[in-house]
Design a protein around this motif. Structure first.
Motif, PDB file in Angstrom:
ATOM      1  N   THR A 107       2.654 -53.203  24.090  1.00 36.45           N
ATOM      2  CA  THR A 107       3.444 -53.784  25.173  1.00 36.45           C
ATOM      3  C   THR A 107       3.117 -55.268  25.285  1.00 36.45           C
ATOM      4  O   THR A 107       1.956 -55.657  25.225  1.00 36.45           O
ATOM      5  N   GLY A 108       4.141 -56.076  25.407  1.00 35.30           N
ATOM      6  CA  GLY A 108       3.952 -57.517  25.562  1.00 35.30           C
ATOM      7  C   GLY A 108       3.910 -58.284  24.251  1.00 35.30           C
ATOM      8  O   GLY A 108       3.856 -59.509  24.256  1.00 35.30           O
ATOM      9  N   PHE A 109       3.943 -57.594  23.125  1.00 36.38           N
ATOM     10  CA  PHE A 109       3.926 -58.283  21.831  1.00 36.38           C
ATOM     11  C   PHE A 109       5.202 -59.100  21.690  1.00 36.38           C
ATOM     12  O   PHE A 109       6.297 -58.611  21.932  1.00 36.38           O
ATOM     13  N   ASP A 110       5.061 -60.375  21.292  1.00 36.23           N
ATOM     14  CA  ASP A 110       6.234 -61.251  21.167  1.00 36.23           C
ATOM     15  C   ASP A 110       6.467 -61.754  19.739  1.00 36.23           C
ATOM     16  O   ASP A 110       7.327 -62.595  19.497  1.00 36.23           O
ATOM     17  N   GLY A 111       5.679 -61.248  18.787  1.00 31.91           N
ATOM     18  CA  GLY A 111       5.867 -61.639  17.399  1.00 31.91           C
ATOM     19  C   GLY A 111       5.052 -62.839  16.962  1.00 31.91           C
ATOM     20  O   GLY A 111       5.104 -63.216  15.794  1.00 31.91           O
ATOM     21  N   THR A 112       4.301 -63.454  17.864  1.00 30.84           N
ATOM     22  CA  THR A 112       3.553 -64.664  17.507  1.00 30.84           C
ATOM     23  C   THR A 112       2.069 -64.401  17.245  1.00 30.84           C
ATOM     24  O   THR A 112       1.378 -65.281  16.744  1.00 30.84           O
ATOM     25  N   ALA A 113       1.572 -63.227  17.572  1.00 26.80           N
ATOM     26  CA  ALA A 113       0.162 -62.900  17.332  1.00 26.80           C
ATOM     27  C   ALA A 113      -0.014 -62.374  15.911  1.00 26.80           C
ATOM     28  O   ALA A 113       0.917 -61.852  15.299  1.00 26.80           O
ATOM     29  N   ALA A 114      -1.234 -62.484  15.391  1.00 27.52           N
ATOM     30  CA  ALA A 114      -1.557 -61.887  14.091  1.00 27.52           C
ATOM     31  C   ALA A 114      -1.519 -60.369  14.252  1.00 27.52           C
ATOM     32  O   ALA A 114      -2.207 -59.810  15.105  1.00 27.52           O
ATOM     33  N   ALA A 115      -0.701 -59.714  13.437  1.00 30.26           N
ATOM     34  CA  ALA A 115      -0.538 -58.262  13.570  1.00 30.26           C
ATOM     35  C   ALA A 115      -0.057 -57.656  12.265  1.00 30.26           C
ATOM     36  O   ALA A 115       0.658 -58.305  11.497  1.00 30.26           O
ATOM     37  N   VAL A 116      -0.466 -56.402  12.040  1.00 29.90           N
ATOM     38  CA  VAL A 116       0.029 -55.608  10.916  1.00 29.90           C
ATOM     39  C   VAL A 116       0.466 -54.269  11.483  1.00 29.90           C
ATOM     40  O   VAL A 116      -0.340 -53.544  12.072  1.00 29.90           O
ATOM     41  N   PHE A 117       1.741 -53.941  11.318  1.00 34.95           N
ATOM     42  CA  PHE A 117       2.279 -52.658  11.764  1.00 34.95           C
ATOM     43  C   PHE A 117       2.605 -51.810  10.540  1.00 34.95           C
ATOM     44  O   PHE A 117       3.230 -52.289   9.590  1.00 34.95           O
ATOM     45  N   VAL A 118       2.150 -50.566  10.566  1.00 34.14           N
ATOM     46  CA  VAL A 118       2.236 -49.649   9.429  1.00 34.14           C
ATOM     47  C   VAL A 118       3.256 -48.569   9.735  1.00 34.14           C
ATOM     48  O   VAL A 118       3.177 -47.911  10.768  1.00 34.14           O
ATOM     49  N   ASN A 119       4.214 -48.383   8.816  1.00 36.05           N
ATOM     50  CA  ASN A 119       5.239 -47.358   8.997  1.00 36.05           C
ATOM     51  C   ASN A 119       5.518 -46.640   7.690  1.00 36.05           C
ATOM     52  O   ASN A 119       5.634 -47.270   6.646  1.00 36.05           O
ATOM     53  N   ARG A 120       5.642 -45.323   7.781  1.00 31.65           N
ATOM     54  CA  ARG A 120       6.098 -44.545   6.629  1.00 31.65           C
ATOM     55  C   ARG A 120       7.613 -44.668   6.585  1.00 31.65           C
ATOM     56  O   ARG A 120       8.303 -44.381   7.564  1.00 31.65           O
ATOM     57  N   ARG A 121       8.139 -45.090   5.446  1.00 35.34           N
ATOM     58  CA  ARG A 121       9.580 -45.286   5.293  1.00 35.34           C
ATOM     59  C   ARG A 121      10.164 -44.329   4.266  1.00 35.34           C
ATOM     60  O   ARG A 121      10.949 -44.713   3.427  1.00 35.34           O
ATOM     61  N   GLY A 122       9.752 -43.087   4.359  1.00 37.24           N
ATOM     62  CA  GLY A 122      10.269 -42.091   3.429  1.00 37.24           C
ATOM     63  C   GLY A 122       9.242 -41.765   2.377  1.00 37.24           C
ATOM     64  O   GLY A 122       8.049 -41.953   2.556  1.00 37.24           O
ATOM     65  N   GLY A 123       9.728 -41.264   1.249  1.00 43.13           N
ATOM     66  CA  GLY A 123       8.853 -40.836   0.169  1.00 43.13           C
ATOM     67  C   GLY A 123       9.327 -39.511  -0.374  1.00 43.13           C
ATOM     68  O   GLY A 123      10.427 -39.052  -0.056  1.00 43.13           O
ATOM     69  N   ALA A 124       8.487 -38.884  -1.183  1.00 45.17           N
ATOM     70  CA  ALA A 124       8.892 -37.625  -1.817  1.00 45.17           C
ATOM     71  C   ALA A 124       7.688 -36.743  -2.081  1.00 45.17           C
ATOM     72  O   ALA A 124       6.582 -37.227  -2.294  1.00 45.17           O
ATOM     73  N   TRP A 125       7.931 -35.439  -2.075  1.00 42.72           N
ATOM     74  CA  TRP A 125       6.922 -34.443  -2.426  1.00 42.72           C
ATOM     75  C   TRP A 125       7.151 -34.062  -3.880  1.00 42.72           C
ATOM     76  O   TRP A 125       8.272 -33.774  -4.295  1.00 42.72           O
ATOM     77  N   VAL A 126       6.097 -34.075  -4.678  1.00 39.28           N
ATOM     78  CA  VAL A 126       6.169 -33.636  -6.070  1.00 39.28           C
ATOM     79  C   VAL A 126       5.390 -32.339  -6.148  1.00 39.28           C
ATOM     80  O   VAL A 126       4.156 -32.322  -6.207  1.00 39.28           O
ATOM     81  N   GLY A 127       6.120 -31.214  -6.118  1.00 37.51           N
ATOM     82  CA  GLY A 127       5.520 -29.895  -5.997  1.00 37.51           C
ATOM     83  C   GLY A 127       4.556 -29.521  -7.090  1.00 37.51           C
ATOM     84  O   GLY A 127       3.455 -29.043  -6.820  1.00 37.51           O
ATOM     85  N   GLU A 128       4.945 -29.755  -8.348  1.00 41.59           N
ATOM     86  CA  GLU A 128       4.071 -29.331  -9.435  1.00 41.59           C
ATOM     87  C   GLU A 128       2.751 -30.117  -9.473  1.00 41.59           C
ATOM     88  O   GLU A 128       1.772 -29.669 -10.034  1.00 41.59           O
ATOM     89  N   ARG A 129       2.717 -31.280  -8.854  1.00 37.96           N
ATOM     90  CA  ARG A 129       1.485 -32.079  -8.813  1.00 37.96           C
ATOM     91  C   ARG A 129       0.771 -31.987  -7.462  1.00 37.96           C
ATOM     92  O   ARG A 129      -0.316 -32.518  -7.309  1.00 37.96           O
ATOM     93  N   HIS A 130       1.403 -31.362  -6.472  1.00 41.54           N
ATOM     94  CA  HIS A 130       0.871 -31.300  -5.106  1.00 41.54           C
ATOM     95  C   HIS A 130       0.584 -32.698  -4.570  1.00 41.54           C
ATOM     96  O   HIS A 130      -0.488 -32.965  -4.022  1.00 41.54           O
ATOM     97  N   VAL A 131       1.544 -33.582  -4.753  1.00 42.72           N
ATOM     98  CA  VAL A 131       1.361 -34.974  -4.372  1.00 42.72           C
ATOM     99  C   VAL A 131       2.466 -35.401  -3.410  1.00 42.72           C
ATOM    100  O   VAL A 131       3.648 -35.167  -3.666  1.00 42.72           O
ATOM    101  N   ASP A 132       2.050 -36.034  -2.325  1.00 42.98           N
ATOM    102  CA  ASP A 132       2.976 -36.683  -1.403  1.00 42.98           C
ATOM    103  C   ASP A 132       3.047 -38.145  -1.839  1.00 42.98           C
ATOM    104  O   ASP A 132       2.024 -38.759  -2.141  1.00 42.98           O
ATOM    105  N   GLN A 133       4.267 -38.691  -1.897  1.00 40.57           N
ATOM    106  CA  GLN A 133       4.455 -40.075  -2.338  1.00 40.57           C
ATOM    107  C   GLN A 133       5.156 -40.882  -1.251  1.00 40.57           C
ATOM    108  O   GLN A 133       6.304 -41.287  -1.392  1.00 40.57           O
TER     109      GLN A 133
END
Length: 137
Positions: free
Chosen positions: A38-64
């Motif tokens: 709350t109150g963030f205005d874009g001028t402070a040093a910041a890193v925001f982390v978001n998952r933007r999709g990906g894929a499951w590879v079943g035979e390798r049991h790997v989330d990508q």
């Protein structure tokens, strides 16, 4: 041959990446979170982390998952330096275990890329996209 069923719950890769970034001394002066406080205005040093999709590879049991890092700074130069530090920290996750999850690879897909932010008009923002391969055995 049947394809292995994906897990009912994927690892919380956002939380894993946030923890890695918070542990990196180069990012100690930045806000590191999955969403802006709350109150963030874009001028402070910041890193925001978001998952933007990906894929499951079943035979390798790997989330990508595709991990997006939105990086802000008080100046364009500062934001760029911070974006490179965050990027390096995530890429360095490859070959390491985080709790029960093992990151086999981390591969840059895009970035750091200057991307104006229309929500925060005074913001200096770079965006990076990294694919992280997480073994969920």
């Amino acid at each position: 041959m049947t394809t292995p069923t994906p897990p009912s719950t994927f690892p919380d890769v956002e939380a894993m990446v946030v923890d890695v970034l918070k542990d990196d001394s180069r990012l100690s002066g930045a806000i590191v979170a999955v969403q802006a406080p709350t109150g963030f205005d874009g001028t402070a040093a910041a890193v925001f982390v978001n998952r933007r999709g990906g894929a499951w590879v079943g035979e390798r049991h790997v989330d990508q998952p595709l991990i997006e890092l939105e990086v802000y700074g008080p100046t364009k130069h500062t934001a760029h330096l911070l974006a490179n530090d965050a990027r390096q920290a995530v890429l360095a996750m490859a070959g390491k275990r985080f709790g029960t999850n093992f990151v086999t690879e981390a591969e840059e897909q895009d970035g750091p890329r200057w991307l104006p932010d229309y929500l925060y008009s005074a913001a200096n923002r770079y965006v990076t996209l990294i694919k992280v391969y997480v073994d969920v055995h």
